[in-house]
Design an enzyme around this catalytic site. Sequence first.
Site, PDB file in Angstrom:
ATOM      1  N   LYS A   1       0.804  -1.234   0.000  1.00 47.39           N
ATOM      2  CA  LYS A   1       0.000   0.000   0.000  1.00 47.39           C
ATOM      3  C   LYS A   1       0.830   1.275   0.000  1.00 47.39           C
ATOM      4  CE  LYS A   1      -0.657   0.300   4.997  1.00 47.39           C
ATOM      5  NZ  LYS A   1      -1.367  -0.332   6.111  1.00 47.39           N
TER       6      LYS A   1
ATOM      7  N   ARG B   1      -8.051   0.588  16.760  1.00 46.48           N
ATOM      8  CA  ARG B   1      -8.337   0.929  15.382  1.00 46.48           C
ATOM      9  C   ARG B   1      -9.421  -0.062  14.977  1.00 46.48           C
ATOM     10  NH1 ARG B   1      -4.041   1.179  10.435  1.00 46.48           N
ATOM     11  NH2 ARG B   1      -4.824  -0.936  10.127  1.00 46.48           N
TER      12      ARG B   1
HETATM   13  C1  LIG Z   1      -0.582  -1.172   6.709  1.00 49.77           C
HETATM   14  C2  LIG Z   1      -1.033  -2.427   7.297  1.00 49.77           C
HETATM   15  C3  LIG Z   1      -0.127  -3.485   7.456  1.00 49.77           C
HETATM   16  C4  LIG Z   1       1.343  -3.362   7.126  1.00 49.77           C
HETATM   17  O1  LIG Z   1       1.959  -2.536   8.067  1.00 49.77           O
HETATM   18  P1  LIG Z   1       3.551  -2.357   8.094  1.00 49.77           P
HETATM   19  O2  LIG Z   1       3.810  -1.643   9.376  1.00 49.77           O
HETATM   20  O3  LIG Z   1       3.901  -1.555   6.909  1.00 49.77           O
HETATM   21  O4  LIG Z   1       4.157  -3.703   8.068  1.00 49.77           O
HETATM   22  C5  LIG Z   1      -0.613  -4.680   7.971  1.00 49.77           C
HETATM   23  N1  LIG Z   1      -1.907  -4.828   8.313  1.00 49.77           N
HETATM   24  C6  LIG Z   1      -2.808  -3.827   8.175  1.00 49.77           C
HETATM   25  C7  LIG Z   1      -4.228  -4.069   8.566  1.00 49.77           C
HETATM   26  C8  LIG Z   1      -2.401  -2.595   7.672  1.00 49.77           C
HETATM   27  O5  LIG Z   1      -3.300  -1.612   7.538  1.00 49.77           O
END
Ligand SMILES: *Cc1c(COP(=O)(O)O)cnc(C)c1O
Length: 369
Positions: free
Chosen positions: A36, A131
Amino acid sequence: MNAPRLEVDLDKITQNARLLVEELGENGITVTGVTKSCMGSVEVAKAMLRAGVNGLGDARIENIEAMRQQRIAAPIMLIRSPMLSQVERVVRHADISFNTELAVVRRLSAAAQLAERTHGVVLMVELGDLREGILPGDLVNAAREVLRLPNLVLTGIGTNLACHSGVAPDAANMADLSALADELEETLEVKLELVSGGNSANLDWALGAGRKGRVNHLRLGEAILLGRESLHRQPVDGLYTDAIALVAEVIESKIKPSLPWGTLGETAFGEGVTSMDRGDMARVILAIGEQDLDPDGLQPPEGLSILGASSDHLILNSGTHRLQVGGEVRFGVNYSALMRAMTSPFVHKAMVRGIKNKPGAVHSLYNRR
Ligand SMILES: *Cc1c(COP(=O)(O)O)cnc(C)c1O
């Protein structure tokens, strides 16, 4: 070369992902590579897939669609709860989505029926970070509903910590997740394929000796791309922290006073400027700004410091270095600078192959022209 640009070393990303896949694999944990922060870049996705991640994850359906359009056939999960207005697109392009609302799950089922597809549902559980997540007491009923709905598969459960409140993944909350997996399987007589423990903030726990239980999956973005765990932002042993750099071009380089003159009001972004008189200094302007990235997330080369930024200008104190107009400065990026630069159409993306240094080594930081 075009400037400003993000230089992305795809081989370092593959190396980082490979090491994580191997080390976590020894602990029974598979990895989804999260794209992302790179706007679903196909090159980055492929670099992760070359390392053996068992699929990709992204928070935006637009990014997933872009990857599908460029023939990425690997399993992809939408790691944010689908918008009701996007369920058709989600069942069409994502194999699995993360869910916390039954209203959404029901609509996913209806959309999957229409599309004659099966869609995997991971139910996200709230374990304290506040969250996304279903409260643990409501999980069994939610899972029962998923099992009842046509064209859906209950792929597993998951949690996300550290993102909103900074709650650390630890032995206690991971044990809670394991216990919930056991409870669901017993009560509903199902088998959960995924017990997804979290993100890059989970690495200390997942690679540590205290790890045990049912967690068999992590979703990793930052650790693969930037080589750091995200709880304390420490480099992870053996990973490259410089796989991605930001390069910007000098458009002004002058000796000027350190203090402004005239009557002072607000600045472009509302804050005041420093008021310490350090006499004349070497000041440099780079052609990049708030519109393109988070200036606070840039690590300047040694001897240079950031004085401030407005929409289109980044102002540096170049110390004893005299930079030339047309020269370039190379910065390290943190997650927020990376994400914003990746989504700026003004920042070119230069994908490079071929590792030139070892993990942890520092390489050249600014170029002359
Ligand atoms: C962004 C996200 C991740 C990845 O997070 P990182 O800290 O970049 O590894 C994993 N799970 C969810 C639900 C996320 O929103």
